[in-house]
Design a protein around this motif. Structure first.
Motif, mmCIF file in Angstrom:
data_model
loop_
_atom_site.group_PDB
_atom_site.id
_atom_site.type_symbol
_atom_site.label_atom_id
_atom_site.label_comp_id
_atom_site.label_asym_id
_atom_site.label_seq_id
_atom_site.Cartn_x
_atom_site.Cartn_y
_atom_site.Cartn_z
ATOM 1 N N THR A 100 0.861 -1.114 -0.202
ATOM 2 C CA THR A 100 -0.117 -0.161 -0.181
ATOM 3 C C THR A 100 1.062 1.098 0.257
ATOM 4 O O THR A 100 1.559 1.327 0.839
ATOM 5 C CB THR A 100 -1.009 0.131 1.105
ATOM 6 O OG1 THR A 100 -1.368 -1.032 1.568
ATOM 7 C CG2 THR A 100 -2.044 0.971 1.273
ATOM 8 N N ALA A 101 0.705 1.983 -1.013
ATOM 9 C CA ALA A 101 1.396 3.323 -1.159
ATOM 10 C C ALA A 101 2.812 3.371 -0.815
ATOM 11 O O ALA A 101 3.298 4.158 0.024
ATOM 12 C CB ALA A 101 0.641 4.559 -0.415
ATOM 13 N N SER A 114 0.906 0.368 -5.258
ATOM 14 C CA SER A 114 0.063 -0.499 -4.282
ATOM 15 C C SER A 114 -0.137 -1.623 -5.130
ATOM 16 O O SER A 114 -0.474 -1.477 -6.565
ATOM 17 C CB SER A 114 -1.161 0.344 -4.091
ATOM 18 O OG SER A 114 -1.164 1.395 -3.179
ATOM 19 N N GLN A 167 -2.148 -5.798 -4.960
ATOM 20 C CA GLN A 167 -2.663 -6.904 -3.981
ATOM 21 C C GLN A 167 -2.775 -8.128 -4.907
ATOM 22 O O GLN A 167 -3.189 -8.177 -5.962
ATOM 23 C CB GLN A 167 -4.150 -6.364 -3.697
ATOM 24 C CG GLN A 167 -4.525 -7.407 -2.681
ATOM 25 C CD GLN A 167 -5.577 -6.623 -1.703
ATOM 26 O OE1 GLN A 167 -5.242 -5.644 -1.141
ATOM 27 N NE2 GLN A 167 -6.516 -7.392 -1.260
ATOM 28 N N GLY A 222 5.058 3.804 3.185
ATOM 29 C CA GLY A 222 3.769 2.667 2.860
ATOM 30 C C GLY A 222 4.014 1.466 3.601
ATOM 31 O O GLY A 222 4.894 1.241 4.522
#
Ligand SMILES: Nc1ncnc2c1ncn2[C@@H]1O[C@H](COP(=O)(O)OP(=O)(O)OP(=O)(O)O)[C@@H](O)[C@H]1O
Length: 311
Positions: free
Chosen positions: A29-30, A45, A47, A80
């Protein structure tokens, strides 16, 4: 984590990956990362969902290897969060390490050992080590057990690294350009193995590549990386239904006020026209611009989409 520590994951208590609410195998994330003043990751980012095969594609220097290394806790980001099954990548416990297989872009760990000795040594640390798979694959790929790793060709070393990563039957497999040094036959075999593992054992896979056809063969999802960011992540099956390229003539382009809904990439064409790539959620309508007079809409292939977002 140094190379040797990374090469070996201590035997550990089983991690129950089927428990409800278990976090995704990988999540970034970020993420920001700078090297010597150069921004390498800028809010990246990503997933990986359980059981997915995610292909990470991007041009040279886009930041793919760095993002992978951050995800695995091998590089500390400047900002992040990176997580493996919900745990900070920088503090991974042994249970998670034991369920993770990683093939680096240039495998160097334990390179003073002979192929067979290295595999036997590493295998002792993994409760699910598949010695039968190791023996059969060394044989099938014509890899000599008694040759020192440092004396193998880059492609042979990569194959050994792949065997080492697959032998513990990992639940999460991360491969950084695994096909780079492989010949076309070995590449196809590897892709088949990846797809099979994902299909039969539910292994979650992240692999980086420049090769669009490799993605088409093995991946269920694709993430495009450009200048340190993941600019687009999508399922491969729905890619064509969810993305359009609009050629907007100069007259209409002049009237555009800011971003088009769902815009993911924009390029100015020579005559004042614009090429704009848009994405929509499943079931949603296209924005009005897609059917405006003079606007031409194209369905994109994976390669077209890559070129559009990476230009
Ligand atoms: N340890 C480091 N020190 C300094 N710069 C680095 C380091 N690691 C990566 N970089 C720089 O970060 C940028 C991104 O590199 P990275 O290897 O992540 O890209 P990549 O997308 O994997 O590229 P390729 O497809 O060529 O392997 C490059 O400009 C590279 O020189």
């Amino acid at each position: 984590m140094n190379a040797v520590a990374n090469a070996i994951a201590p035997a550990a208590a089983p991690l129950d990956l089927s428990q409800p609410g278990i976090e995704p195998p990988l999540a970034a994330t970020a993420i920001d990362k700078r090297y010597d003043g150069q921004t390498v990751l800028a809010g990246a980012s990503l997933q990986l969902e359980p059981g997915a095969v995610l292909g990470l594609i991007g041009r040279n220097g886009a930041g793919k290897s760095t993002l992978i290394r951050v995800l695995l806790g091998l590089v500390e980001p400047d900002a992040g969060q990176a997580r493996v099954w919900g745990q900070s990548s920088l503090m991974l416990d042994d249970a998670r390490k034991a369920r993770l297989g990683y093939v680096p872009q240039q495998p160097e760990a334990l390179s003073w050992l002979k192929v067979g000795d290295m595999l036997d040594f590493v295998g002792r640390f993994y409760p699910r080590w598949d010695a039968g798979f190791v023996a059969a694959t060394l044989d099938r790929w014509g890899l000599p057990r008694n040759k020192v790793l440092a004396k193998l060709s880059p492609g042979e070393r990569q194959r050994v690294a792949i065997i080492r990563a697959l032998a513990p039957r990992p639940d999460l497999l991360v491969l950084d350009e695994p096909a780079a040094a492989l010949d076309p036959v070995a590449r196809r075999e590897l892709l088949r193995e990846i797809a099979q593992r994902a299909g039969e054992s539910g292994t979650s896979v992240l692999f980086s590549t420049h090769i669009v056809s490799d993605l088409e063969r093995a991946a269920s999802h694709v993430a495009f990386m450009h200048e340190g960011r993941v600019v687009l992540q999508t399922e491969l099956d729905t890619l064509k239904e969810r993305h359009l390229r609009l050629r907007v003539p100069a007259s209409a382009a002049a009237q555009l006020d800011g971003r088009v809904p769902g815009e993911v990439a924009r390029r100015a064409l020579a005559d004042g026209a614009l090429s704009i790539v848009i994405v929509r959620d499943e079931g949603d309508a296209w924005p009005a611009l897609a059917t405006a007079p003079g606007v031409h809409a194209d369905v994109l292939s994976l390669e077209d989409l890559f070129v559009e977002v990476a230009e």
